[in-house]
Design an enzyme around this catalytic site. Sequence first.
Site, PDB file in Angstrom:
ATOM      1  N   GLU A  36      31.613  53.022  60.670  1.00 20.69           N
ATOM      2  CA  GLU A  36      30.804  51.815  60.417  1.00 20.69           C
ATOM      3  C   GLU A  36      29.615  51.786  61.373  1.00 20.69           C
ATOM      4  O   GLU A  36      29.467  52.680  62.209  1.00 20.69           O
ATOM      5  CB  GLU A  36      31.654  50.546  60.570  1.00 20.69           C
ATOM      6  CG  GLU A  36      32.021  49.877  59.235  1.00 20.69           C
ATOM      7  CD  GLU A  36      30.802  49.417  58.408  1.00 20.69           C
ATOM      8  OE1 GLU A  36      29.782  49.027  59.000  1.00 20.69           O
ATOM      9  OE2 GLU A  36      30.877  49.452  57.178  1.00 20.69           O
ATOM     10  N   GLY A 100      26.206  58.087  47.496  1.00 20.85           N
ATOM     11  CA  GLY A 100      26.184  57.042  46.477  1.00 20.85           C
ATOM     12  C   GLY A 100      25.118  55.997  46.735  1.00 20.85           C
ATOM     13  O   GLY A 100      24.768  55.223  45.845  1.00 20.85           O
ATOM     14  N   THR A 101      24.586  55.972  47.964  1.00 23.06           N
ATOM     15  CA  THR A 101      23.540  55.001  48.329  1.00 23.06           C
ATOM     16  C   THR A 101      22.366  55.106  47.350  1.00 23.06           C
ATOM     17  O   THR A 101      22.017  56.209  46.918  1.00 23.06           O
ATOM     18  CB  THR A 101      23.029  55.316  49.757  1.00 23.06           C
ATOM     19  OG1 THR A 101      24.153  55.362  50.634  1.00 23.06           O
ATOM     20  CG2 THR A 101      22.047  54.258  50.245  1.00 23.06           C
ATOM     21  N   THR A 102      21.763  53.979  47.036  1.00 20.56           N
ATOM     22  CA  THR A 102      20.583  53.987  46.159  1.00 20.56           C
ATOM     23  C   THR A 102      19.411  53.334  46.900  1.00 20.56           C
ATOM     24  O   THR A 102      19.596  52.715  47.951  1.00 20.56           O
ATOM     25  CB  THR A 102      20.849  53.207  44.852  1.00 20.56           C
ATOM     26  OG1 THR A 102      21.191  51.848  45.180  1.00 20.56           O
ATOM     27  CG2 THR A 102      21.976  53.836  44.061  1.00 20.56           C
ATOM     28  N   ASN A 126      25.086  56.711  39.932  1.00 21.24           N
ATOM     29  CA  ASN A 126      26.288  56.075  39.387  1.00 21.24           C
ATOM     30  C   ASN A 126      27.356  57.145  39.214  1.00 21.24           C
ATOM     31  O   ASN A 126      27.133  58.128  38.511  1.00 21.24           O
ATOM     32  CB  ASN A 126      25.964  55.407  38.052  1.00 21.24           C
ATOM     33  CG  ASN A 126      27.061  54.468  37.624  1.00 21.24           C
ATOM     34  OD1 ASN A 126      28.225  54.860  37.598  1.00 21.24           O
ATOM     35  ND2 ASN A 126      26.710  53.238  37.309  1.00 21.24           N
ATOM     36  N   PHE A 127      28.495  56.952  39.867  1.00 16.75           N
ATOM     37  CA  PHE A 127      29.548  57.959  39.846  1.00 16.75           C
ATOM     38  C   PHE A 127      30.586  57.714  38.753  1.00 16.75           C
ATOM     39  O   PHE A 127      31.559  58.441  38.669  1.00 16.75           O
ATOM     40  CB  PHE A 127      30.222  58.043  41.224  1.00 16.75           C
ATOM     41  CG  PHE A 127      29.471  58.929  42.183  1.00 16.75           C
ATOM     42  CD1 PHE A 127      29.667  60.299  42.172  1.00 16.75           C
ATOM     43  CD2 PHE A 127      28.547  58.413  43.058  1.00 16.75           C
ATOM     44  CE1 PHE A 127      28.968  61.135  43.028  1.00 16.75           C
ATOM     45  CE2 PHE A 127      27.836  59.229  43.930  1.00 16.75           C
ATOM     46  CZ  PHE A 127      28.050  60.599  43.921  1.00 16.75           C
ATOM     47  N   HIS A 157      23.519  42.832  37.900  1.00 18.05           N
ATOM     48  CA  HIS A 157      24.424  43.091  39.029  1.00 18.05           C
ATOM     49  C   HIS A 157      24.677  41.795  39.811  1.00 18.05           C
ATOM     50  O   HIS A 157      23.952  40.813  39.662  1.00 18.05           O
ATOM     51  CB  HIS A 157      23.824  44.126  39.984  1.00 18.05           C
ATOM     52  CG  HIS A 157      23.970  45.545  39.508  1.00 18.05           C
ATOM     53  ND1 HIS A 157      23.070  46.128  38.655  1.00 18.05           N
ATOM     54  CD2 HIS A 157      24.932  46.488  39.755  1.00 18.05           C
ATOM     55  CE1 HIS A 157      23.460  47.371  38.400  1.00 18.05           C
ATOM     56  NE2 HIS A 157      24.583  47.614  39.053  1.00 18.05           N
ATOM     57  N   HIS A 158      25.653  41.879  40.702  1.00 18.24           N
ATOM     58  CA  HIS A 158      26.030  40.767  41.577  1.00 18.24           C
ATOM     59  C   HIS A 158      24.880  40.322  42.481  1.00 18.24           C
ATOM     60  O   HIS A 158      23.925  41.070  42.708  1.00 18.24           O
ATOM     61  CB  HIS A 158      27.228  41.181  42.442  1.00 18.24           C
ATOM     62  CG  HIS A 158      26.990  42.475  43.177  1.00 18.24           C
ATOM     63  ND1 HIS A 158      26.413  42.514  44.419  1.00 18.24           N
ATOM     64  CD2 HIS A 158      27.211  43.769  42.838  1.00 18.24           C
ATOM     65  CE1 HIS A 158      26.301  43.763  44.823  1.00 18.24           C
ATOM     66  NE2 HIS A 158      26.780  44.555  43.859  1.00 18.24           N
ATOM     67  N   LYS A 161      23.261  42.519  45.609  1.00 16.44           N
ATOM     68  CA  LYS A 161      22.562  43.809  45.484  1.00 16.44           C
ATOM     69  C   LYS A 161      21.127  43.681  46.009  1.00 16.44           C
ATOM     70  O   LYS A 161      20.432  42.728  45.666  1.00 16.44           O
ATOM     71  CB  LYS A 161      22.571  44.286  44.029  1.00 16.44           C
ATOM     72  CG  LYS A 161      21.982  45.675  43.863  1.00 16.44           C
ATOM     73  CD  LYS A 161      22.371  46.322  42.547  1.00 16.44           C
ATOM     74  CE  LYS A 161      21.705  47.684  42.368  1.00 16.44           C
ATOM     75  NZ  LYS A 161      22.091  48.653  43.397  1.00 16.44           N
TER      76      LYS A 161
HETATM   77  P1  NAD Z   1      27.800  46.896  51.291  1.00 18.05           P
HETATM   78  O1  NAD Z   1      26.665  46.180  51.931  1.00 18.05           O
HETATM   79  O2  NAD Z   1      29.019  46.131  50.893  1.00 18.05           O
HETATM   80  O3  NAD Z   1      28.300  48.101  52.231  1.00 18.05           O
HETATM   81  C1  NAD Z   1      27.436  48.917  53.004  1.00 18.05           C
HETATM   82  C2  NAD Z   1      28.172  49.219  54.299  1.00 18.05           C
HETATM   83  O4  NAD Z   1      27.442  50.205  55.021  1.00 18.05           O
HETATM   84  C3  NAD Z   1      28.278  47.978  55.217  1.00 18.05           C
HETATM   85  O5  NAD Z   1      29.634  47.786  55.594  1.00 18.05           O
HETATM   86  C4  NAD Z   1      27.405  48.356  56.408  1.00 18.05           C
HETATM   87  O6  NAD Z   1      27.865  47.782  57.615  1.00 18.05           O
HETATM   88  C5  NAD Z   1      27.544  49.873  56.381  1.00 18.05           C
HETATM   89  N1  NAD Z   1      26.515  50.561  57.162  1.00 18.05           N
HETATM   90  C6  NAD Z   1      25.196  50.273  57.254  1.00 18.05           C
HETATM   91  N2  NAD Z   1      24.601  51.113  58.119  1.00 18.05           N
HETATM   92  C7  NAD Z   1      25.550  51.969  58.557  1.00 18.05           C
HETATM   93  C8  NAD Z   1      25.560  53.060  59.478  1.00 18.05           C
HETATM   94  N3  NAD Z   1      24.454  53.440  60.126  1.00 18.05           N
HETATM   95  N4  NAD Z   1      26.734  53.722  59.696  1.00 18.05           N
HETATM   96  C9  NAD Z   1      27.871  53.338  59.065  1.00 18.05           C
HETATM   97  N5  NAD Z   1      27.939  52.286  58.204  1.00 18.05           N
HETATM   98  C10 NAD Z   1      26.782  51.625  57.959  1.00 18.05           C
HETATM   99  O7  NAD Z   1      27.163  47.663  50.020  1.00 18.05           O
HETATM  100  P2  NAD Z   1      27.929  48.302  48.763  1.00 18.05           P
HETATM  101  O8  NAD Z   1      27.979  47.334  47.645  1.00 18.05           O
HETATM  102  O9  NAD Z   1      29.190  48.966  49.221  1.00 18.05           O
HETATM  103  O10 NAD Z   1      26.852  49.421  48.334  1.00 18.05           O
HETATM  104  C11 NAD Z   1      26.429  50.422  49.247  1.00 18.05           C
HETATM  105  C12 NAD Z   1      25.419  51.335  48.542  1.00 18.05           C
HETATM  106  O11 NAD Z   1      26.053  52.043  47.463  1.00 18.05           O
HETATM  107  C13 NAD Z   1      24.230  50.593  47.905  1.00 18.05           C
HETATM  108  O12 NAD Z   1      23.065  51.401  48.063  1.00 18.05           O
HETATM  109  C14 NAD Z   1      24.605  50.500  46.437  1.00 18.05           C
HETATM  110  O13 NAD Z   1      23.491  50.409  45.575  1.00 18.05           O
HETATM  111  C15 NAD Z   1      25.307  51.827  46.259  1.00 18.05           C
HETATM  112  N6  NAD Z   1      26.260  51.911  45.138  1.00 18.05           N
HETATM  113  C16 NAD Z   1      26.238  53.071  44.434  1.00 18.05           C
HETATM  114  C17 NAD Z   1      27.143  53.274  43.419  1.00 18.05           C
HETATM  115  C18 NAD Z   1      27.158  54.619  42.729  1.00 18.05           C
HETATM  116  O14 NAD Z   1      28.009  54.848  41.852  1.00 18.05           O
HETATM  117  N7  NAD Z   1      26.264  55.541  43.113  1.00 18.05           N
HETATM  118  C19 NAD Z   1      28.075  52.277  43.088  1.00 18.05           C
HETATM  119  C20 NAD Z   1      28.072  51.086  43.834  1.00 18.05           C
HETATM  120  C21 NAD Z   1      27.159  50.914  44.886  1.00 18.05           C
END
Ligand code: NAD
Length: 269
Positions: A36, A100-102, A126-127, A157-158, A161
């Site tokens: 984290e 997965g980050t966007t 999107n996975f 989305h929620h 986002k």
């Molecule tokens: P979220 O805000 O609930 O979770 C993000 C987490 O990352 C938080 O707990 C935050 O504290 C942590 N974080 C931030 N900086 C960090 C660091 N330097 N080191 C470690 N942890 C760190 O968000 P979420 O809903 O879980 O979504 C996260 C990302 O995933 C978004 O970009 C979202 O768009 C993307 N997402 C992608 C898919 C996919 O299928 N590709 C699906 C869902 C969400």
Amino acid sequence: MTTRVGITGAAGRMGKTLIEAIALAAGDLTLAAAIERPESSLVGADSGELAGQGRNGVPVVGALEEVIADIDVLIDFTVPDATTANVQTCVEHGVAIVIGTTGFTAPQQAVLDAAAAQIPMCKASNFSTGVNLCFKLLDMAARVLGDDVDIEVYEAHHRHKIDAPSGTALSMGQVVADALGRDLDKVAVYGREGQTGARDRETIGFATVRAGDIVGDHTVTFAADGERVEITHKASSRMSFARGAVRAAGWLKSADAGLYDMQDVLGLK
Ligand code: NAD
């Protein structure tokens, strides 16, 4: 041999779901590290308890460098700045990464592209298996319906986002644009207001809704005079994304350096 997986953003919505998905996955993947932000109050907590799975003995740490030697593949669903930094750490240690980050900027994307020449990387907006099937169906629909239809992408989305349109909506637009030989940067229209004029057939429109706890809805409409085709995907649980990402991590373990996506993992190419 067991694939040792690390999860960054372990306390996030996706991070917790990924911890659950690894616990549920039959086979040879284990959760080896949970990471984290260093300032997170959850550093030191048991990651299994954090994810509501009961104690798993894997504590949350505040820096990827502390645990990078213990993992084979990192799964990163965090924020663009964090992912870009984590990719560099993975390159330094020869660790594969599932992203997965966007919402990456063009310079951040360039950093990821350069890293993919050195380590195996699977990146997808999107996975979920269903969305990746939709990409295939969209390609087919665009080729058959061609320039006789207006094409619009809608996503919801929620409320939490932070980027728009969603990475998935952009990927859907890209699939359609590629199939029709259009440059998405030139034809995309992001929202409309006021005196917009009549619609130009070449354009691909994007509409965004943010509300409540919607996990992720996407519809692409192909509208002609007299009929329209709509391809819709609705995610009702983050587990669909987490299962796909965990599958990608297992697949990536034996892949060569390079940039892959979920279509590669699912054998849809
Ligand atoms: P979220 O805000 O609930 O979770 C993000 C987490 O990352 C938080 O707990 C935050 O504290 C942590 N974080 C931030 N900086 C960090 C660091 N330097 N080191 C470690 N942890 C760190 O968000 P979420 O809903 O879980 O979504 C996260 C990302 O995933 C978004 O970009 C979202 O768009 C993307 N997402 C992608 C898919 C996919 O299928 N590709 C699906 C869902 C969400």
